[in-house]
Design a protein around this motif. Structure first.
Motif, PDB file in Angstrom:
ATOM      1  N   PRO A 102      27.566  34.504 -27.986  1.00 17.92           N
ATOM      2  CA  PRO A 102      28.848  35.015 -28.477  1.00 17.92           C
ATOM      3  C   PRO A 102      28.722  36.343 -29.216  1.00 17.92           C
ATOM      4  N   SER A 103      27.544  36.640 -29.735  1.00 16.72           N
ATOM      5  CA  SER A 103      27.366  37.941 -30.391  1.00 16.72           C
ATOM      6  C   SER A 103      27.391  39.075 -29.371  1.00 16.72           C
ATOM      7  N   LEU A 104      27.080  38.770 -28.125  1.00 13.06           N
ATOM      8  CA  LEU A 104      27.113  39.775 -27.053  1.00 13.06           C
ATOM      9  C   LEU A 104      28.537  39.992 -26.537  1.00 13.06           C
ATOM     10  N   THR A 105      29.278  38.909 -26.393  1.00 12.70           N
ATOM     11  CA  THR A 105      30.594  38.992 -25.773  1.00 12.70           C
ATOM     12  C   THR A 105      31.740  39.069 -26.770  1.00 12.70           C
ATOM     13  N   GLY A 106      31.500  38.633 -28.001  1.00 15.26           N
ATOM     14  CA  GLY A 106      32.581  38.462 -28.962  1.00 15.26           C
ATOM     15  C   GLY A 106      33.105  37.037 -28.849  1.00 15.26           C
ATOM     16  N   VAL A 107      33.673  36.529 -29.919  1.00 19.77           N
ATOM     17  CA  VAL A 107      34.071  35.122 -29.960  1.00 19.77           C
ATOM     18  C   VAL A 107      35.178  34.812 -28.962  1.00 19.77           C
ATOM     19  N   ALA A 108      36.201  35.648 -28.889  1.00 18.01           N
ATOM     20  CA  ALA A 108      37.311  35.362 -27.974  1.00 18.01           C
ATOM     21  C   ALA A 108      36.824  35.329 -26.523  1.00 18.01           C
ATOM     22  N   ALA A 109      36.046  36.315 -26.120  1.00 15.38           N
ATOM     23  CA  ALA A 109      35.515  36.330 -24.749  1.00 15.38           C
ATOM     24  C   ALA A 109      34.581  35.143 -24.522  1.00 15.38           C
ATOM     25  N   HIS A 110      33.795  34.788 -25.530  1.00 12.12           N
ATOM     26  CA  HIS A 110      32.898  33.633 -25.443  1.00 12.12           C
ATOM     27  C   HIS A 110      33.697  32.372 -25.134  1.00 12.12           C
ATOM     28  N   GLU A 111      34.826  32.207 -25.795  1.00 11.87           N
ATOM     29  CA  GLU A 111      35.637  31.005 -25.596  1.00 11.87           C
ATOM     30  C   GLU A 111      36.280  30.973 -24.215  1.00 11.87           C
ATOM     31  N   TRP A 112      36.891  32.074 -23.804  1.00 13.24           N
ATOM     32  CA  TRP A 112      37.553  32.103 -22.492  1.00 13.24           C
ATOM     33  C   TRP A 112      36.537  32.055 -21.358  1.00 13.24           C
ATOM     34  N   LEU A 113      35.455  32.816 -21.482  1.00 14.91           N
ATOM     35  CA  LEU A 113      34.410  32.779 -20.457  1.00 14.91           C
ATOM     36  C   LEU A 113      33.737  31.412 -20.418  1.00 14.91           C
ATOM     37  N   GLY A 114      33.641  30.768 -21.584  1.00 14.42           N
ATOM     38  CA  GLY A 114      33.061  29.430 -21.645  1.00 14.42           C
ATOM     39  C   GLY A 114      33.830  28.439 -20.790  1.00 14.42           C
ATOM     40  N   LEU A 115      35.145  28.555 -20.794  1.00 12.61           N
ATOM     41  CA  LEU A 115      35.957  27.681 -19.929  1.00 12.61           C
ATOM     42  C   LEU A 115      35.691  27.980 -18.459  1.00 12.61           C
ATOM     43  N   ALA A 116      35.568  29.263 -18.129  1.00 18.33           N
ATOM     44  CA  ALA A 116      35.280  29.638 -16.738  1.00 18.33           C
ATOM     45  C   ALA A 116      33.893  29.143 -16.318  1.00 18.33           C
ATOM     46  N   VAL A 117      32.910  29.288 -17.197  1.00 15.28           N
ATOM     47  CA  VAL A 117      31.553  28.830 -16.892  1.00 15.28           C
ATOM     48  C   VAL A 117      31.535  27.314 -16.742  1.00 15.28           C
ATOM     49  N   ALA A 118      32.303  26.615 -17.562  1.00 16.08           N
ATOM     50  CA  ALA A 118      32.382  25.159 -17.427  1.00 16.08           C
ATOM     51  C   ALA A 118      32.881  24.792 -16.033  1.00 16.08           C
ATOM     52  N   PHE A 119      33.836  25.557 -15.523  1.00 10.80           N
ATOM     53  CA  PHE A 119      34.338  25.315 -14.173  1.00 10.80           C
ATOM     54  C   PHE A 119      33.244  25.573 -13.131  1.00 10.80           C
ATOM     55  N   VAL A 120      32.524  26.680 -13.270  1.00  9.44           N
ATOM     56  CA  VAL A 120      31.450  27.015 -12.320  1.00  9.44           C
ATOM     57  C   VAL A 120      30.367  25.940 -12.357  1.00  9.44           C
ATOM     58  N   LEU A 121      30.011  25.480 -13.562  1.00 12.21           N
ATOM     59  CA  LEU A 121      28.989  24.437 -13.672  1.00 12.21           C
ATOM     60  C   LEU A 121      29.489  23.105 -13.112  1.00 12.21           C
ATOM     61  N   ALA A 122      30.773  22.832 -13.240  1.00 10.16           N
ATOM     62  CA  ALA A 122      31.345  21.620 -12.642  1.00 10.16           C
ATOM     63  C   ALA A 122      31.276  21.697 -11.120  1.00 10.16           C
ATOM     64  N   VAL A 123      31.532  22.880 -10.557  1.00 10.24           N
ATOM     65  CA  VAL A 123      31.405  23.071  -9.103  1.00 10.24           C
ATOM     66  C   VAL A 123      29.952  22.854  -8.684  1.00 10.24           C
ATOM     67  N   HIS A 124      29.028  23.395  -9.451  1.00 16.20           N
ATOM     68  CA  HIS A 124      27.600  23.230  -9.172  1.00 16.20           C
ATOM     69  C   HIS A 124      27.235  21.744  -9.189  1.00 16.20           C
ATOM     70  N   LEU A 125      27.708  21.036 -10.191  1.00 19.52           N
ATOM     71  CA  LEU A 125      27.419  19.612 -10.298  1.00 19.52           C
ATOM     72  C   LEU A 125      28.011  18.856  -9.114  1.00 19.52           C
ATOM     73  N   ALA A 126      29.228  19.197  -8.731  1.00 23.01           N
ATOM     74  CA  ALA A 126      29.872  18.528  -7.597  1.00 23.01           C
ATOM     75  C   ALA A 126      29.111  18.786  -6.299  1.00 23.01           C
ATOM     76  N   GLN A 127      28.582  20.002  -6.126  1.00 19.28           N
ATOM     77  CA  GLN A 127      27.830  20.331  -4.913  1.00 19.28           C
ATOM     78  C   GLN A 127      26.572  19.476  -4.788  1.00 19.28           C
ATOM     79  N   HIS A 128      25.970  19.177  -5.922  1.00 19.09           N
ATOM     80  CA  HIS A 128      24.686  18.477  -5.907  1.00 19.09           C
ATOM     81  C   HIS A 128      24.808  17.014  -6.318  1.00 19.09           C
ATOM     82  N   LEU A 129      26.034  16.514  -6.430  1.00 18.44           N
ATOM     83  CA  LEU A 129      26.244  15.158  -6.909  1.00 18.44           C
ATOM     84  C   LEU A 129      25.601  14.119  -5.999  1.00 18.44           C
ATOM     85  N   ALA A 130      25.717  14.289  -4.708  1.00 17.98           N
ATOM     86  CA  ALA A 130      25.142  13.312  -3.779  1.00 17.98           C
ATOM     87  C   ALA A 130      23.630  13.208  -3.948  1.00 17.98           C
TER      88      ALA A 130
END
Length: 153
Positions: free
Chosen positions: A24-52
């Protein structure tokens, strides 16, 4: 079904996105929070791809059982980190007109879950780096290979 290289692209995007959002020191807190939601989505897609691959199998090896346990721990750490991060949010919640009580509970939980998530991701990366490298070394099949017979013409 997504091709292997497509999965590797999602994996690489997830890794780079996590690396950026985890500072968050690199992106700033607000960007950290919004990007964090986007990354959570990307990681959820990754998990779904490899779930089987991560699902426990009857008569599976200890290595497979360990990878399955790691996948479950990663999912729990990710969900805990995202939920606690939203609960201490100074940008996402106010934008939605919401406020959460319990900062002194959620903030330490977010800090600990983020560190646990990082540690588990490093183990995951270490265990899968060789597999990813071997997949990247595969050559794409060419449209048509020239044979000796074709060259003689």
């Amino acid at each position: 079904m997504i091709a292997v290289r497509g999965k590797l692209v999602v994996d690489a995007v997830a890794l780079v996105a996590y690396a950026v959002v985890s500072l968050p020191s690199l992106t700033g807190v607000a960007a950290h929070e919004w990007l964090g939601l986007a990354v959570a989505f990307v990681l959820a897609v990754h998990l779904a791809q490899h779930l089987a691959q991560a699902l426990p199998r009857r008569g599976g090896s200890w290595a497979h059982a360990a990878r399955s346990a790691l996948a479950v721990l990663l999912a729990v750490a990710l969900v805990t980190c995202v939920v606690s991060g939203v609960m201490v949010s100074g940008a996402v919640l106010p934008t939605l007109g919401l406020y959460a009580e319990g900062y002194y509970f959620w903030n330490p939980l977010h800090a600990v879950s983020a560190k646990v998530l990082l540690a588990l991701l490093l183990v995951h990366l270490f265990l899968n780096a060789g597999i990813a490298y071997r997949l990247l070394q595969r050559k794409k099949p060419s449209a048509k290979k020239e044979t000796d017979h074709d060259r003689d013409r």
